[in-house]
Design a protein around this motif. Structure first.
Motif, mmCIF file in Angstrom:
data_model
loop_
_atom_site.group_PDB
_atom_site.id
_atom_site.type_symbol
_atom_site.label_atom_id
_atom_site.label_comp_id
_atom_site.label_asym_id
_atom_site.label_seq_id
_atom_site.Cartn_x
_atom_site.Cartn_y
_atom_site.Cartn_z
ATOM 1 N N TYR A 171 0.833 -1.197 0.000
ATOM 2 C CA TYR A 171 0.000 0.000 0.000
ATOM 3 C C TYR A 171 0.875 1.257 0.000
ATOM 4 N N THR A 172 1.948 1.226 0.766
ATOM 5 C CA THR A 172 2.851 2.374 0.835
ATOM 6 C C THR A 172 3.570 2.599 -0.489
ATOM 7 N N ALA A 173 4.070 1.540 -1.080
ATOM 8 C CA ALA A 173 4.932 1.666 -2.251
ATOM 9 C C ALA A 173 4.179 1.840 -3.564
ATOM 10 N N GLU A 174 2.956 1.311 -3.643
ATOM 11 C CA GLU A 174 2.308 1.252 -4.952
ATOM 12 C C GLU A 174 1.006 2.032 -5.092
ATOM 13 N N LEU A 175 0.325 2.313 -4.014
ATOM 14 C CA LEU A 175 -0.973 2.985 -4.116
ATOM 15 C C LEU A 175 -0.858 4.420 -3.601
ATOM 16 N N HIS A 176 -1.525 5.316 -4.263
ATOM 17 C CA HIS A 176 -1.572 6.743 -3.915
ATOM 18 C C HIS A 176 -0.205 7.421 -4.008
ATOM 19 N N THR A 177 0.674 6.882 -4.801
ATOM 20 C CA THR A 177 2.000 7.496 -4.935
ATOM 21 C C THR A 177 1.939 8.787 -5.754
ATOM 22 N N ASP A 178 0.944 8.918 -6.617
ATOM 23 C CA ASP A 178 0.832 10.112 -7.456
ATOM 24 C C ASP A 178 -0.104 11.162 -6.873
ATOM 25 N N ASP A 179 -0.787 10.840 -5.787
ATOM 26 C CA ASP A 179 -1.721 11.796 -5.188
ATOM 27 C C ASP A 179 -0.944 12.915 -4.502
#
Length: 163
Positions: free
Chosen positions: A121-129
């Protein structure tokens, strides 16, 4: 006896934290959106509305990462609950030198599952938000990882001291 009671309380606390982290709706939050592992709550005209997760195209890697986080979070809950039942069963059935090995293994597997879920979740999701941040469920997942790891080590140390 007091040590075993403390371990049971810590184990139940860990289970509760894991269940809240998996079920509740605050892994990623902004002023108008609260995202969980299963859906999104959006604030529209002063009412919160639930939507299934969108923004991840069907078959995309983001969707696959989210499904991995969902699966490992559920597995962490299952293995941690199973470890508690195995702990109680082993306490009354096995001789002292064999007691807590299986419990420690189940707890370690649950610990690894929640670490994998939170890491992905830390590395792959919401990284561009650019707006928003991690919510209390995300924090609870990491706290339950630490508690699960402490429990796994404790079970393995108890196994050694009972030999």
């Amino acid at each position: 006896m007091l040590v075993l009671a403390g371990i049971v309380v810590l184990h139940i606390t860990t289970i509760i934290l894991l269940l809240v982290a998996t079920i509740d709706n605050a892994w990623w939050i902004t002023k108008t959106v609260s995202t969980e592992l299963w859906g999104t709550w959006e604030l529209k005209s002063s009412d919160w509305h639930y939507f299934s997760l969108r923004g991840y195209p069907e078959g995309s890697t983001q969707e696959e990462f989210l499904q991995t986080v969902q699966a490992t979070s559920v597995l962490a809950c299952i293995f941690t609950i199973l470890a508690l039942f195995v702990f109680v069963a082993q306490l009354f059935t096995l001789p002292k030198c064999q007691r807590f090995t299986l419990t420690g293994i189940f707890q370690l597997i649950g610990c690894l599952c929640i670490m994998i879920a939170a890491s992905i979740y830390t590395a792959e999701l919401h990284t561009d938000d650019v707006s928003g941040g991690y919510g209390h469920c995300y924090v609870l997942a990491w706290v339950s990882f630490v508690l699960s790891f402490i429990l796994a080590i404790t079970y393995l140390i108890l196994k050694k001291t009972n030999e």
